[in-house]
Design an enzyme around this catalytic site. Sequence first.
Site, PDB file in Angstrom:
ATOM      1  NE  ARG A   1      -1.358   2.416   2.864  1.00  0.00           N
ATOM      2  CZ  ARG A   1      -0.661   3.576   3.229  1.00  0.00           C
ATOM      3  NH1 ARG A   1      -0.711   4.830   2.360  1.00  0.00           N
ATOM      4  NH2 ARG A   1      -0.071   3.675   4.322  1.00  0.00           N
TER       5      ARG A   1
ATOM      6  CG  HIS B   1       7.669   7.458   5.740  1.00  0.00           C
ATOM      7  ND1 HIS B   1       7.396   7.042   4.297  1.00  0.00           N
ATOM      8  CD2 HIS B   1       6.490   7.039   6.349  1.00  0.00           C
ATOM      9  CE1 HIS B   1       6.281   6.763   4.299  1.00  0.00           C
ATOM     10  NE2 HIS B   1       5.414   6.638   5.362  1.00  0.00           N
TER      11      HIS B   1
ATOM     12  CB  CYS C   1       1.983  10.111   1.726  1.00  0.00           C
ATOM     13  SG  CYS C   1       0.195  10.802   1.298  1.00  0.00           S
TER      14      CYS C   1
ATOM     15  CG  ASN D   1       7.133   3.108   4.688  1.00  0.00           C
ATOM     16  OD1 ASN D   1       6.573   3.418   3.532  1.00  0.00           O
ATOM     17  ND2 ASN D   1       6.355   3.269   5.714  1.00  0.00           N
TER      18      ASN D   1
HETATM   19  N1  COA Z   1     -13.098   4.739  -2.812  1.00  0.00           N
HETATM   20  C1  COA Z   1     -13.672   5.184  -4.109  1.00  0.00           C
HETATM   21  N2  COA Z   1     -13.803   6.335  -4.570  1.00  0.00           N
HETATM   22  C2  COA Z   1     -14.248   7.108  -3.660  1.00  0.00           C
HETATM   23  C3  COA Z   1     -13.850   6.957  -2.094  1.00  0.00           C
HETATM   24  C4  COA Z   1     -13.401   5.976  -1.714  1.00  0.00           C
HETATM   25  N3  COA Z   1     -13.136   5.829  -0.476  1.00  0.00           N
HETATM   26  N4  COA Z   1     -14.491   8.322  -1.597  1.00  0.00           N
HETATM   27  C5  COA Z   1     -14.843   8.824  -2.642  1.00  0.00           C
HETATM   28  N5  COA Z   1     -14.726   8.469  -3.597  1.00  0.00           N
HETATM   29  C6  COA Z   1     -15.156   8.906  -5.134  1.00  0.00           C
HETATM   30  C7  COA Z   1     -16.714   9.692  -5.002  1.00  0.00           C
HETATM   31  O1  COA Z   1     -17.694   8.575  -5.118  1.00  0.00           O
HETATM   32  C8  COA Z   1     -16.451  10.589  -6.224  1.00  0.00           C
HETATM   33  O2  COA Z   1     -16.638   9.784  -7.433  1.00  0.00           O
HETATM   34  P1  COA Z   1     -17.095  10.871  -8.533  1.00  0.00           P
HETATM   35  O3  COA Z   1     -16.270  11.931  -8.845  1.00  0.00           O
HETATM   36  O4  COA Z   1     -17.201   9.742  -9.727  1.00  0.00           O
HETATM   37  O5  COA Z   1     -18.419  11.366  -8.388  1.00  0.00           O
HETATM   38  C9  COA Z   1     -15.201  11.260  -5.932  1.00  0.00           C
HETATM   39  O6  COA Z   1     -14.309  10.129  -5.283  1.00  0.00           O
HETATM   40  C10 COA Z   1     -14.846  12.516  -5.120  1.00  0.00           C
HETATM   41  O7  COA Z   1     -15.777  12.168  -3.860  1.00  0.00           O
HETATM   42  P2  COA Z   1     -15.687  13.266  -2.737  1.00  0.00           P
HETATM   43  O8  COA Z   1     -16.475  12.763  -1.525  1.00  0.00           O
HETATM   44  O9  COA Z   1     -16.016  14.656  -3.359  1.00  0.00           O
HETATM   45  O10 COA Z   1     -14.151  13.524  -2.235  1.00  0.00           O
HETATM   46  P3  COA Z   1     -13.197  14.310  -2.495  1.00  0.00           P
HETATM   47  O11 COA Z   1     -12.850  14.734  -4.002  1.00  0.00           O
HETATM   48  O12 COA Z   1     -13.137  15.486  -1.387  1.00  0.00           O
HETATM   49  O13 COA Z   1     -11.860  13.413  -2.196  1.00  0.00           O
HETATM   50  C11 COA Z   1     -11.219  11.442  -0.873  1.00  0.00           C
HETATM   51  C12 COA Z   1     -11.653  12.817  -0.707  1.00  0.00           C
HETATM   52  C13 COA Z   1     -11.059  10.786   0.487  1.00  0.00           C
HETATM   53  C14 COA Z   1     -12.027  10.583  -1.647  1.00  0.00           C
HETATM   54  C15 COA Z   1      -9.729  11.361  -1.504  1.00  0.00           C
HETATM   55  O14 COA Z   1      -9.113  12.506  -1.173  1.00  0.00           O
HETATM   56  C16 COA Z   1      -9.025  10.424  -1.215  1.00  0.00           C
HETATM   57  O15 COA Z   1      -9.329   9.064  -1.595  1.00  0.00           O
HETATM   58  N6  COA Z   1      -8.062  10.390  -0.427  1.00  0.00           N
HETATM   59  C17 COA Z   1      -7.124   9.437  -0.090  1.00  0.00           C
HETATM   60  C18 COA Z   1      -5.743   9.728  -0.343  1.00  0.00           C
HETATM   61  C19 COA Z   1      -4.585   8.589   0.132  1.00  0.00           C
HETATM   62  O16 COA Z   1      -4.951   7.391  -0.190  1.00  0.00           O
HETATM   63  N7  COA Z   1      -3.513   8.977   0.546  1.00  0.00           N
HETATM   64  C20 COA Z   1      -2.447   8.210   0.906  1.00  0.00           C
HETATM   65  C21 COA Z   1      -2.560   7.278   2.096  1.00  0.00           C
HETATM   66  S1  COA Z   1      -2.641   8.143   3.739  1.00  0.00           S
HETATM   67 ZN    ZN Z   2       3.828   5.859   5.544  1.00  0.00          ZN
END
Ligand code: COA
Ligand code: ZN
Length: 309
Positions: free
Chosen positions: A13, A206, A237, A246
């Site tokens: 991941r 990390h 990240c 890491n």
């Molecule tokens: N899995 C898959 N799709 C997701 C989701 C999830 N957990 N959460 C939201 N979505 C989709 C929504 O359905 C939407 O889809 P669409 O554009 O087709 O309608 C889109 O993502 C945006 O959703 P929204 O609720 O408006 O979220 P956002 O744009 O504010 O983004 C997160 C928020 C949390 C979804 C996004 O920032 C994210 O996935 N971050 C993770 C980052 C990460 O993994 N970092 C490293 C690990 S710590």
């Molecule tokens: Zn990390």
Amino acid sequence: MSAKVVINDVGPRDGLQNQTTSLPPEERVELINALLKAGVDHVEVGSFVSPKAVPAMVGTDIVLNSLSSKPGEFSVLVPNMKGYELALAAGAKCVAMVLYGADGMAQANVNMSRADAERAMEQILQRAAIDGVRVLATIAVSWECPFDGPVTKETVADITRRFVGLGADQVVLADSIGAANPQQVRELTAMLVNEHGAQRLACHFHDTRAMGLANVFAALESGIRSFDASIGGMGGCPFAPGASGNVATEDVVMMLEQMGYDTGIDLPELMNASRLADRLTNNAPGGRAKSWLEGHLRKKRKARNQVHE
Ligand code: COA
Ligand code: ZN
């Protein structure tokens, strides 16, 4: 204190999310199988996050499915309730949810304030209790945030107290950008072990400033017996500027075994997994002890072969 230390490999991941090329699910499973073969029985196998935010994690449902009959704890990272529901539908039995030591990181990572992320995670915990899903609560930027600067011990202690109280199975203190030093790690871990016991706590380092192993040691001295690490030192990240990989699993296992701790992990097999990570990604540098480890294992192989001749 127990001499057993649990290693959770987060390479599939934290490592693979940050590569320029995405691996197909079959190759991600191949890497996880190599880790299992080496005796790594805790693996963070992917995340259920927005495919736009992290395209490399698309197909985590396929990865989880391929592992359904294997023994081991396979966790998946979830940033919100949608991610939790997707994880549950894919058969996840353990989720890693993310909390934040500072607002800046919460905004950059999940477009939420720290408080909103906490509210979302609280709801996930309530659901997980009903569904019988184990929950790891990772506190990102537990020492320093790339946007907001140093994070106080009291802030992390408050979050830990709240989420232990709400039923999180383990709280993982994450130095997401590799900015902490061993003194800071000793202070925070000693304080939290004193309050909650070591069983409920884990650490995630990390190696950005080459203090990853020293930080593992500092936490170990406080009694922590559970560590995240990443095969081949992959990681970082995409939303935390300046974060490098890491601490490498092979370095951590080498250090712990040399100190007499039992990780249950076979180093020669682990090195095979590390080489596979590099072959698949072309970007898994290996640990800091890579050349010594390879030479040492070569010598041991040679000595064994001579005995059998
Ligand atoms: N899995 C898959 N799709 C997701 C989701 C999830 N957990 N959460 C939201 N979505 C989709 C929504 O359905 C939407 O889809 P669409 O554009 O087709 O309608 C889109 O993502 C945006 O959703 P929204 O609720 O408006 O979220 P956002 O744009 O504010 O983004 C997160 C928020 C949390 C979804 C996004 O920032 C994210 O996935 N971050 C993770 C980052 C990460 O993994 N970092 C490293 C690990 S710590
Ligand atoms: Zn990390």
